[in-house]
Design an enzyme around this catalytic site. Structure first.
Site, PDB file in Angstrom:
ATOM      1  N   SER A 177       0.815  -1.219   0.000  1.00 27.19           N
ATOM      2  CA  SER A 177       0.000   0.000   0.000  1.00 27.19           C
ATOM      3  C   SER A 177       0.851   1.273   0.000  1.00 27.19           C
ATOM      4  O   SER A 177       0.815   2.083   0.921  1.00 27.19           O
ATOM      5  CB  SER A 177      -0.960  -0.018   1.183  1.00 27.19           C
ATOM      6  OG  SER A 177      -1.798  -1.147   1.087  1.00 27.19           O
ATOM      7  N   ARG A 192       7.283   6.365  -4.631  1.00 27.45           N
ATOM      8  CA  ARG A 192       7.859   7.008  -3.435  1.00 27.45           C
ATOM      9  C   ARG A 192       7.287   6.343  -2.204  1.00 27.45           C
ATOM     10  O   ARG A 192       6.239   5.711  -2.263  1.00 27.45           O
ATOM     11  CB  ARG A 192       7.550   8.507  -3.445  1.00 27.45           C
ATOM     12  CG  ARG A 192       6.154   8.892  -3.025  1.00 27.45           C
ATOM     13  CD  ARG A 192       5.770  10.255  -3.549  1.00 27.45           C
ATOM     14  NE  ARG A 192       4.690  10.068  -4.510  1.00 27.45           N
ATOM     15  CZ  ARG A 192       3.405  10.131  -4.184  1.00 27.45           C
ATOM     16  NH1 ARG A 192       3.039  10.405  -2.963  1.00 27.45           N
ATOM     17  NH2 ARG A 192       2.463   9.911  -5.082  1.00 27.45           N
ATOM     18  N   ASP A 230      -4.775  -2.317  -1.518  1.00 28.28           N
ATOM     19  CA  ASP A 230      -5.855  -2.812  -0.657  1.00 28.28           C
ATOM     20  C   ASP A 230      -7.246  -2.646  -1.276  1.00 28.28           C
ATOM     21  O   ASP A 230      -8.135  -3.466  -1.039  1.00 28.28           O
ATOM     22  CB  ASP A 230      -5.796  -2.150   0.731  1.00 28.28           C
ATOM     23  CG  ASP A 230      -5.794  -0.641   0.657  1.00 28.28           C
ATOM     24  OD1 ASP A 230      -5.691  -0.088  -0.459  1.00 28.28           O
ATOM     25  OD2 ASP A 230      -5.909  -0.006   1.722  1.00 28.28           O
TER      26      ASP A 230
HETATM   27  P1  ADP Z   1      -6.363   1.974   7.275  1.00 28.31           P
HETATM   28  O1  ADP Z   1      -7.276   2.845   6.490  1.00 28.31           O
HETATM   29  O2  ADP Z   1      -5.238   2.726   7.888  1.00 28.31           O
HETATM   30  O3  ADP Z   1      -5.948   0.752   6.541  1.00 28.31           O
HETATM   31  P2  ADP Z   1      -8.633   1.090   8.817  1.00 28.31           P
HETATM   32  O4  ADP Z   1      -9.381   0.695   7.624  1.00 28.31           O
HETATM   33  O5  ADP Z   1      -8.626   0.160   9.968  1.00 28.31           O
HETATM   34  O6  ADP Z   1      -7.121   1.424   8.549  1.00 28.31           O
HETATM   35  O7  ADP Z   1      -9.229   2.478   9.298  1.00 28.31           O
HETATM   36  C1  ADP Z   1      -8.720   3.133  10.411  1.00 28.31           C
HETATM   37  C2  ADP Z   1      -9.340   4.488  10.439  1.00 28.31           C
HETATM   38  O8  ADP Z   1     -10.730   4.381  10.690  1.00 28.31           O
HETATM   39  C3  ADP Z   1      -8.802   5.346  11.556  1.00 28.31           C
HETATM   40  O9  ADP Z   1      -7.714   6.120  11.109  1.00 28.31           O
HETATM   41  C4  ADP Z   1      -9.974   6.224  11.916  1.00 28.31           C
HETATM   42  O10 ADP Z   1      -9.927   7.412  11.184  1.00 28.31           O
HETATM   43  C5  ADP Z   1     -11.183   5.457  11.490  1.00 28.31           C
HETATM   44  N1  ADP Z   1     -11.855   4.915  12.667  1.00 28.31           N
HETATM   45  C6  ADP Z   1     -11.497   3.873  13.425  1.00 28.31           C
HETATM   46  N2  ADP Z   1     -12.360   3.693  14.444  1.00 28.31           N
HETATM   47  C7  ADP Z   1     -13.281   4.654  14.331  1.00 28.31           C
HETATM   48  C8  ADP Z   1     -14.439   5.025  15.084  1.00 28.31           C
HETATM   49  N3  ADP Z   1     -14.814   4.375  16.168  1.00 28.31           N
HETATM   50  N4  ADP Z   1     -15.151   6.073  14.651  1.00 28.31           N
HETATM   51  C9  ADP Z   1     -14.784   6.746  13.572  1.00 28.31           C
HETATM   52  N5  ADP Z   1     -13.711   6.465  12.835  1.00 28.31           N
HETATM   53  C10 ADP Z   1     -12.966   5.428  13.192  1.00 28.31           C
HETATM   54 MG    MG Z   2      -6.856  -0.640   5.402  1.00 25.54          MG
END
Ligand code: ADP
Ligand code: MG
Length: 507
Positions: A177, A192, A230
């Site tokens: 990613s 990058r 992803d």
């Molecule tokens: P990534 O996008 O980094 O792969 P995720 O899909 O697990 O990871 O998403 C994580 C993101 O989801 C966090 O950065 C946050 O912004 C959001 N998030 C996680 N839990 C909550 C919550 N309870 N309410 C709102 N947003 C949430």
């Molecule tokens: Mg993710």
């Protein structure tokens, strides 16, 4: 939630203004401050408004940009990256497949046993490994050797039911990613690093070749069959269970979308036409920009200040404004910026502005979401977050209600704009209307922490999409939570692009 509830606060403000004329001077001062604060919110609410007409314009702009990005390299802010995924899992896949998911400070290794139509995902195992900080800034060899080492250890734990067939090389789907220029289903050069990685020697190199080198060094009999991101993995994972999946959207820390395009409809595709006729396009839709987006001064300031040198694509003036209005990384920060302005210009939290409130990114989206969903009569959660996170103690119920309104305005705007983006994809595919006599169903696979945990955001997005489509068409569209695209999805893509399936694939 779409019709912002800020009206109540504004009526309240008007009443307070009217009463102020009758009371003593210090009350007058307070009420004029309150009125100033309400004016800031009213202005925010106006600028963030997302009436259906505006959302349709955003959707149309998305469709136009999709066409432009498909037509030529650099033809749009939407890169519309050809993923080289032309065989999406069908459910028939069989055998043992591995996945490696690298996208942050941890990586995961995973294996699944696929049992075809009857068996499905029969078994899966995974392990999560953290990357020592020094390897994030070391040499490519060090990083990939470390990963291959973990992979080798994991392979060594293959058990009875979960082992490779004796005469077959193991195959791996690699979710990477970071920005990559894909050159085939199993090769791509790193453009990058992001997210704290800084290994200059790896930039411009083929990440699959680097990984393969490290795997060989460990004496592992394994081949990297698919390199994906992803979002593409989520689409694959979704399609595995629902043949009607046509697109995937990630709403997490960032946001992105991928969808299934007719290969013949991609002018910039110069490769042979796949037999499947399909090609998955990674839109990189966080880059989308349009004059129709309801932008505020808070977004502009956030955009300018977040310019990490080298992080964003410099010659794109855009800096991912769509992503900044929608995704989990930014929603809480926008709310903090509004509150900070109210504190500074309208003394909303008293005479001093707490240091915490001035600290960028201190209010995380999960905190915002917790405040937004607070159902207690005295808005206890809001009070606690204000105190613990932003350093504002002793808030009145009236003030807390205003905070909920602000969360609602910012979350609604993000949710509505993501719905408009999805409508843009449906329009591109001609699925925003019904064809005479055709039974039609379109499933969109959604994943990401924001979608999963922020219920008001999710509900608003789904309701808005229904409103935009109208009842009849909305009945043919399904939003489906598709879990773990970056893991299982990658393994499924390794399976559908397996080296052992190389019969006639192209016309
Ligand atoms: P990534 O996008 O980094 O792969 P995720 O899909 O697990 O990871 O998403 C994580 C993101 O989801 C966090 O950065 C946050 O912004 C959001 N998030 C996680 N839990 C909550 C919550 N309870 N309410 C709102 N947003 C949430
Ligand atoms: Mg993710």
């Amino acid at each position: 939630m779409r019709k912002a509830v800020v009206g109540a606060a504004l009526v309240g403000a008007a009443a307070v203004c009217a009463a102020a004329a009758l009371v003593v001077r210090h009350r007058m001062k307070n009420s004029s401050k309150w009125a100033k604060a309400m004016a800031i919110i009213k202005d925010l609410d106006d600028k963030c408004a997302t009436p259906l007409g505006k959302l349709r314009q955003v959707a149309d702009a998305m469709t136009v940009e999709m066409h432009a990005g498909l037509a030529s390299e650099g033809g749009s802010k939407l890169k519309m990256i050809i993923s080289y995924v032309d065989k999406i899992p069908t459910g028939d896949e069989k055998g043992l497949f591995y996945a490696l998911d690298l996208g942050g400070t941890n990586f995961r290794v995973l294996r699944v046993k696929l049992g075809g139509k009857e068996g499905g995902v029969m078994q899966q195992e995974f392990e999560e490994v953290s990357i020592p900080p020094e390897l994030m800034v070391g040499s490519p060899e060090q990083l990939f050797d470390y990963i291959a080492e973990a992979l080798a250890k994991f392979v060594a734990t293959e058990s009875e039911g979960l082992h490779a067939e004796p005469d077959k090389q193991r195959e791996l789907g690699f979710t990477f990613s970071f920005p990559v220029k894909q050159t085939s289903i199993a090769s791509g050069t790193l453009i990058r690093w992001t997210k704290g990685f800084k290994i200059d020697d790896a930039v411009g190199k083929d990440v699959v070749a680097e990984l393969t080198k490290a795997i060989k060094k460990k004496g592992l009999d394994m081949r990297v069959t698919a390199l994906v991101n992803d979002t593409v993995g989520t689409l694959a994972g979704g399609r595995y269970y629902h043949p009607d999946v046509i697109a995937a959207v990630i709403l997490g820390t960032g946001t992105n979308a991928a969808y299934v395009e007719r290969a013949s409809a991609i002018p910039k595709w110069h490769g042979p036409l796949p037999k499947s006729g399909e090609m998955v396009i990674n839109m990189e839709w966080g880059n989308f920009r349009s004059s129709h987006l309801p932008t505020t001064e808070y977004d502009v300031a956030l955009d300018q200040e977040s310019l990490n040198p080298g992080e964003q694509i410099k010659n794109h003036v855009l800096l991912q404004i769509y992503e900044k209005m929608i995704s989990g990384m930014y929603l809480g920060e926008i709310v903090r910026r509004v509150l900070c302005r109210m504190a500074e210009e309208a003394g909303f939290f008293g005479d001093v502005v707490p240091e915490q409130l001035k600290t960028p990114f201190i209010l995380r989206t999960p905190d915002m979401s917790a405040m937004h969903h607070d159902a207690s009569p005295d808005l206890k959660v809001v009070g606690t977050v204000l105190k613990d996170v932003l350093g504002v103690p002793n808030t009145s119920l009236k003030v807390r209600k205003v905070i909920v309104d602000i969360c609602d305005i910012i979350a609604s705007r993000g949710a509505c704009l993501s719905a408009a983006g999805i409508l843009g994809i449906l329009k591109k595919l001609g699925r925003d209307s019904l064809k005479q006599g055709e039974k039609q169903k379109s499933v969109i696979a959604l994943d990401g922490g924001l979608f999963e945990h922020y219920s008001k955001f999710r509900e608003c997005m789904e309701d808005t999409l229904k409103e935009l489509l109208g009842d009849e068409v909305a009945g043919t569209i399904v939003i489906e939570h598709s879990n773990d695209g970056s893991g299982i999805g990658a393994a499924l893509l390794a399976a559908s692009h397996s080296h052992y399936l190389e019969e006639e694939e192209y016309y």
